[in-house]
Design a protein around this motif. Structure first.
Motif, mmCIF file in Angstrom:
data_model
loop_
_atom_site.group_PDB
_atom_site.id
_atom_site.type_symbol
_atom_site.label_atom_id
_atom_site.label_comp_id
_atom_site.label_asym_id
_atom_site.label_seq_id
_atom_site.Cartn_x
_atom_site.Cartn_y
_atom_site.Cartn_z
ATOM 1 N N TRP A 188 0.921 -1.246 0.077
ATOM 2 C CA TRP A 188 -0.085 -0.034 0.009
ATOM 3 C C TRP A 188 1.070 1.218 -0.243
ATOM 4 N N LYS A 189 0.233 2.315 -0.232
ATOM 5 C CA LYS A 189 0.931 3.652 0.085
ATOM 6 C C LYS A 189 0.574 4.477 1.424
ATOM 7 N N TYR A 190 1.734 4.675 1.912
ATOM 8 C CA TYR A 190 1.822 5.507 3.031
ATOM 9 C C TYR A 190 2.021 6.921 2.969
ATOM 10 N N GLU A 191 1.129 7.862 3.547
ATOM 11 C CA GLU A 191 1.399 9.451 3.309
ATOM 12 C C GLU A 191 1.125 10.092 4.789
ATOM 13 N N ASN A 192 2.083 10.870 4.972
ATOM 14 C CA ASN A 192 1.711 11.625 6.323
ATOM 15 C C ASN A 192 2.361 13.065 6.162
ATOM 16 N N ASN A 193 1.254 13.912 6.551
ATOM 17 C CA ASN A 193 1.845 15.273 6.492
ATOM 18 C C ASN A 193 1.814 15.553 8.092
ATOM 19 N N TRP A 194 2.773 16.432 8.657
ATOM 20 C CA TRP A 194 2.826 16.525 9.933
ATOM 21 C C TRP A 194 3.454 18.159 10.225
ATOM 22 N N THR A 195 3.262 18.507 11.604
ATOM 23 C CA THR A 195 3.921 19.668 11.935
ATOM 24 C C THR A 195 4.837 19.376 13.339
ATOM 25 N N SER A 196 5.853 19.752 13.461
ATOM 26 C CA SER A 196 6.630 19.363 14.559
ATOM 27 C C SER A 196 6.292 20.477 15.592
ATOM 28 N N GLN A 197 7.027 20.452 16.757
ATOM 29 C CA GLN A 197 6.886 21.357 18.009
ATOM 30 C C GLN A 197 7.236 22.702 17.743
ATOM 31 N N ASP A 198 8.268 22.760 16.883
ATOM 32 C CA ASP A 198 8.835 24.250 16.467
ATOM 33 C C ASP A 198 8.192 24.694 15.359
ATOM 34 N N THR A 206 10.336 14.935 2.975
ATOM 35 C CA THR A 206 10.592 16.400 2.932
ATOM 36 C C THR A 206 10.192 17.405 4.208
ATOM 37 N N ASN A 207 10.690 18.563 4.344
ATOM 38 C CA ASN A 207 10.138 19.482 5.264
ATOM 39 C C ASN A 207 10.392 21.061 4.921
ATOM 40 N N SER A 208 9.788 21.912 5.315
ATOM 41 C CA SER A 208 9.541 23.258 5.122
ATOM 42 C C SER A 208 10.760 23.951 5.544
ATOM 43 N N ARG A 209 12.042 23.350 5.824
ATOM 44 C CA ARG A 209 13.204 23.867 5.995
ATOM 45 C C ARG A 209 14.109 23.539 4.998
ATOM 46 N N GLY A 210 13.832 23.007 3.841
ATOM 47 C CA GLY A 210 14.396 22.248 2.749
ATOM 48 C C GLY A 210 14.928 21.037 2.783
#
Length: 151
Positions: A59-69, A106-110
């Motif tokens: 199957w395909k697993y996808e996860n969008n997340w936000t860390s504490q910072d 990947t993340n928003s900090r590059g």
């Protein structure tokens, strides 16, 4: 640990199921998270575990997340159940599914890295008993070292 052999984190995390204000929770570090929150059904079209597990299932697993910072990120992986057999970790021997996840984080900090994760999921524990992760230049291992059945 980095590919150069630098240990970036080492130690023991203790997680204990506790009762507080009449609610079962699990201590993780200094936080206590309600078990109902941890065990809530994942209604995602791309879940971490695609029940029922069976050898050969993909199957395909996808996860969008936000860390504490505040950093946001995404994991996109393909998953496959490779086996169901006895697996031994420091906490003992358990029947466990071996699930391999391959993909990218990947993340928003590059940050952008290919990754491979192997999870040993033990139905008797209702959780994974070992995780081995290679993500970019990092190698991470988490293993169950002590387990006692609830009373």
């Amino acid at each position: 640990m980095t590919t150069e052999g630098e240990v970036r984190s080492e130690g023991t995390d203790t997680r204990v199921v506790v009762s507080y204000d009449g609610v079962l929770g699990m201590t993780i570090g200094k936080d206590t998270i309600p078990i109902a929150e941890i065990a809530k059904p994942d209604d995602s079209e791309t879940p971490k575990y695609d029940w029922p597990l069976e050898i050969g299932k993909k199957w395909k697993y996808e996860n969008n997340w936000t860390s504490q910072d505040g950093t946001t990120g995404n994991q996109s992986q393909t998953a496959e159940v490779l086996s169901f057999k006895e697996e031994t970790v420091e906490a003992g021997t358990f029947m466990a599914y071996t699930i391999k996840y391959s993909g990218k984080t990947t993340n928003s900090r590059g940050y952008n890295a290919n990754e491979t994760e192997v999870w040993l999921y033990a139905p008797a524990v209702k959780n994974f008993i070992k995780l081995t992760q290679d993500q970019g230049e990092f190698h991470y291992v988490e293993e169950l070292i002590v387990y006692s059945k609830p009373k």
